[in-house]
Structure formats: C-alpha cells, structure tokens
Design a protein around this motif. Structure first.
Motif, mmCIF file in Angstrom:
data_model
loop_
_atom_site.group_PDB
_atom_site.id
_atom_site.type_symbol
_atom_site.label_atom_id
_atom_site.label_comp_id
_atom_site.label_asym_id
_atom_site.label_seq_id
_atom_site.Cartn_x
_atom_site.Cartn_y
_atom_site.Cartn_z
ATOM 1 N N LEU A 99 0.838 -1.199 0.000
ATOM 2 C CA LEU A 99 0.000 0.000 0.000
ATOM 3 C C LEU A 99 0.870 1.246 0.000
ATOM 4 C CD1 LEU A 99 -2.605 -1.043 2.694
ATOM 5 C CD2 LEU A 99 -2.911 -1.083 0.235
ATOM 6 N N ASN A 100 0.446 2.228 -0.739
ATOM 7 C CA ASN A 100 1.105 3.536 -0.715
ATOM 8 C C ASN A 100 0.349 4.428 0.251
ATOM 9 O OD1 ASN A 100 2.950 2.786 -2.675
ATOM 10 N ND2 ASN A 100 1.562 3.355 -4.351
ATOM 11 N N ASP A 101 0.910 5.607 0.520
ATOM 12 C CA ASP A 101 0.249 6.549 1.424
ATOM 13 C C ASP A 101 -1.127 6.944 0.904
ATOM 14 O OD1 ASP A 101 2.359 6.501 3.154
ATOM 15 O OD2 ASP A 101 3.325 8.305 2.338
ATOM 16 N N ILE A 102 -1.251 7.095 -0.373
ATOM 17 C CA ILE A 102 -2.533 7.515 -0.961
ATOM 18 C C ILE A 102 -3.592 6.432 -0.798
ATOM 19 C CG2 ILE A 102 -2.104 6.726 -3.318
ATOM 20 C CD1 ILE A 102 -3.560 10.112 -2.464
ATOM 21 N N ASP A 103 -3.146 5.169 -0.743
ATOM 22 C CA ASP A 103 -4.079 4.064 -0.571
ATOM 23 C C ASP A 103 -4.679 4.034 0.833
ATOM 24 O OD1 ASP A 103 -3.584 3.241 -3.164
ATOM 25 O OD2 ASP A 103 -1.954 1.887 -2.574
ATOM 26 N N LEU A 104 -4.030 4.644 1.780
ATOM 27 C CA LEU A 104 -4.499 4.617 3.157
ATOM 28 C C LEU A 104 -5.558 5.680 3.440
ATOM 29 C CD1 LEU A 104 -1.087 4.035 4.949
ATOM 30 C CD2 LEU A 104 -2.835 2.344 4.409
ATOM 31 N N ILE A 105 -5.753 6.627 2.529
ATOM 32 C CA ILE A 105 -6.759 7.669 2.719
ATOM 33 C C ILE A 105 -8.102 7.128 2.226
ATOM 34 C CG2 ILE A 105 -7.464 10.000 2.069
ATOM 35 C CD1 ILE A 105 -4.489 10.629 1.662
ATOM 36 N N ARG A 106 -9.093 7.209 3.101
ATOM 37 C CA ARG A 106 -10.412 6.671 2.794
ATOM 38 C C ARG A 106 -11.109 7.555 1.752
ATOM 39 N NH1 ARG A 106 -14.193 6.276 7.770
ATOM 40 N NH2 ARG A 106 -14.613 8.388 7.176
ATOM 41 N N ASN A 107 -11.693 6.910 0.752
ATOM 42 C CA ASN A 107 -12.442 7.645 -0.264
ATOM 43 C C ASN A 107 -13.803 8.025 0.295
ATOM 44 O OD1 ASN A 107 -10.530 7.575 -2.251
ATOM 45 N ND2 ASN A 107 -11.239 5.632 -3.113
ATOM 46 N N SER A 108 -14.072 9.290 0.309
ATOM 47 C CA SER A 108 -15.389 9.759 0.744
ATOM 48 C C SER A 108 -15.675 11.057 0.010
ATOM 49 C CB SER A 108 -15.436 9.962 2.252
ATOM 50 O OG SER A 108 -14.516 10.950 2.626
ATOM 51 N N ARG A 109 -16.957 11.331 -0.074
ATOM 52 C CA ARG A 109 -17.345 12.563 -0.750
ATOM 53 C C ARG A 109 -17.022 13.742 0.148
ATOM 54 N NH1 ARG A 109 -22.475 12.405 -4.358
ATOM 55 N NH2 ARG A 109 -21.451 11.298 -6.027
ATOM 56 N N SER A 110 -16.434 14.746 -0.461
ATOM 57 C CA SER A 110 -16.073 15.942 0.296
ATOM 58 C C SER A 110 -16.583 17.158 -0.446
ATOM 59 C CB SER A 110 -14.553 16.061 0.422
ATOM 60 O OG SER A 110 -14.022 14.932 1.057
ATOM 61 N N VAL A 111 -16.929 18.171 0.308
ATOM 62 C CA VAL A 111 -17.368 19.427 -0.280
ATOM 63 C C VAL A 111 -16.357 20.477 0.143
ATOM 64 C CG1 VAL A 111 -19.170 21.163 -0.327
ATOM 65 C CG2 VAL A 111 -19.772 18.741 -0.156
ATOM 66 N N ILE A 112 -15.853 21.186 -0.838
ATOM 67 C CA ILE A 112 -14.882 22.232 -0.565
ATOM 68 C C ILE A 112 -15.567 23.566 -0.846
ATOM 69 C CG2 ILE A 112 -12.672 23.215 -1.222
ATOM 70 C CD1 ILE A 112 -11.822 20.399 -2.023
ATOM 71 N N VAL A 113 -15.559 24.450 0.124
ATOM 72 C CA VAL A 113 -16.204 25.735 -0.019
ATOM 73 C C VAL A 113 -15.124 26.803 -0.040
ATOM 74 C CG1 VAL A 113 -17.811 27.361 1.019
ATOM 75 C CG2 VAL A 113 -18.212 24.897 1.202
ATOM 76 N N VAL A 114 -15.145 27.628 -1.091
ATOM 77 C CA VAL A 114 -14.177 28.705 -1.218
ATOM 78 C C VAL A 114 -14.965 30.006 -1.219
ATOM 79 C CG1 VAL A 114 -12.385 29.725 -2.649
ATOM 80 C CG2 VAL A 114 -12.658 27.239 -2.564
ATOM 81 N N THR A 115 -14.590 30.931 -0.341
ATOM 82 C CA THR A 115 -15.241 32.234 -0.264
ATOM 83 C C THR A 115 -14.258 33.301 -0.689
ATOM 84 O OG1 THR A 115 -14.608 32.538 2.027
ATOM 85 C CG2 THR A 115 -16.716 31.423 1.616
ATOM 86 N N ARG A 116 -14.736 34.515 -0.822
ATOM 87 C CA ARG A 116 -13.861 35.613 -1.212
ATOM 88 C C ARG A 116 -12.825 35.903 -0.132
ATOM 89 N NH1 ARG A 116 -17.368 40.172 -4.299
ATOM 90 N NH2 ARG A 116 -18.499 38.701 -5.576
ATOM 91 N N GLY A 117 -13.142 35.713 1.102
ATOM 92 C CA GLY A 117 -12.222 35.976 2.207
ATOM 93 C C GLY A 117 -11.167 34.882 2.338
ATOM 94 N N GLY A 118 -11.264 33.839 1.628
ATOM 95 C CA GLY A 118 -10.253 32.794 1.677
ATOM 96 C C GLY A 118 -10.798 31.573 2.272
#
Length: 177
Positions: free
Chosen positions: A158-177
C-alpha cells in the motif's frame, strides 16, 4: 528490576553514562599527569645542581642512603620528594649528565597544558559534550558505513494515498479565503 524505557530516556541514560565515563577517565589521566609533572620538576631541580647530585650518589654507600640525602629537607637547594629521588636514582649517571634541560622543559609545558585541559573537562559540562561529540564523530568515521540493503516497494504494498479513505467531500471557497 526491569524497566521500560522510551527512546529518549534510553539515550539520556547513555549520555549520562558517557559523561561519567569521560569524567572518571579525565580524573585518572589528571592524576597521572600530576605525578609525571612532579617527577619532571624533580629532574629539572636535580639538573640545576647536577654536580651536587652526582657527588651525593657517589659518596653514598647504598641506594637508601643516597635517597635519604636527596630528600634531606635541610638541603635548601635540593630537597626532593621520595618519588623524585627514586626517579633520579633510577637514572644511570651517564643519563643524569646527558639529561636535556630543553626536553624536560618542553615536557613540563606539555604536561601543564594537559593538566589545564583535563581540569577543564572535570569542571565544564560543555567541554565534556564537545569531547563526546568529537569521539562520536571519530566512531562514525571509523565504523560508519552506508546502508547496503535497499528498501523497495513491493507490488502488493500500500502507498500513502491508498491509506486515505475515499469519501465525498465538499470544498467551499469564499472571497475571504
């Protein structure tokens, strides 16, 4: 009683042991340097009054009498300790006359420098740590070799990337950062 150590506490114990070892070794060497300096001082003193020393040794019926006369506190020019008198008596007369004052003076200076360095080691923790660092670097130079084996990834690993669980994520970007 067996104890469990963390890596940090094991290293601390080892370093404390090394500090104690260096201090004991320095104390032992300091005693030897002081004893040798004492004898060299006696030889220099005997060299300054070489004719009187030779006369005392030749006129004495045995070695014990010569030692007592060399140690005579009434003799202001030549009042040696037992160790100094023994060192003078161990020399053959030919060696006694050929003693090189320059060599003895240089040895005395070297012994004095050694004494100062050893006393510094006994009193200064930073000097001990510097000496430890130098000794460890010498050990590394003597015994340190690069690793001969290589650690390679196997096909099924297994590589490091294989150890991260796949899940849906929502990324919110605002004007303030």
């Amino acid at each position: 009683v067996p104890r469990r150590f963390t890596l940090r506490s094991a290293l601390d114990c080892f370093l404390d042991f090394r500090i104690e070892t260096i201090r004991r070794r320095s104390a032992f060497q300091l005693r030897r340097v002081k004893n040798r300096a004492h004898i060299v001082d006696g030889l220099l003193l005997a060299l300054n009054v070489i004719d009187e020393v030779i006369e005392i040794i030749r006129s004495a019926p045995d070695q014990m009498t010569a030692r007592v006369e060399l140690m005579d506190p009434g003799n202001e020019r030549l009042s040696l300790s037992r160790e100094q008198a023994d060192a003078v008596l161990r020399l053959q007369l030919g060696q006694l006359t050929r003693l090189n004052k320059g060599k003895l003076t240089d040895e005395r200076k070297t012994l004095e420098a050694s004494r100062k360095e050893l006393e510094k080691l006994l009193s200064d923790d930073n000097a001990v740590r510097d000496l430890m660092r130098d000794e460890f670097e010498n050990l590394k130079g003597t015994f340190g070799i690069p690793r001969r084996t290589k650690i390679e990834a196997d096909e099924g690993e297994l590589n490091d990337i294989d150890l991260i669980r796949n899940s849906r994520s929502v990324i919110v970007v605002t004007r303030g950062g």
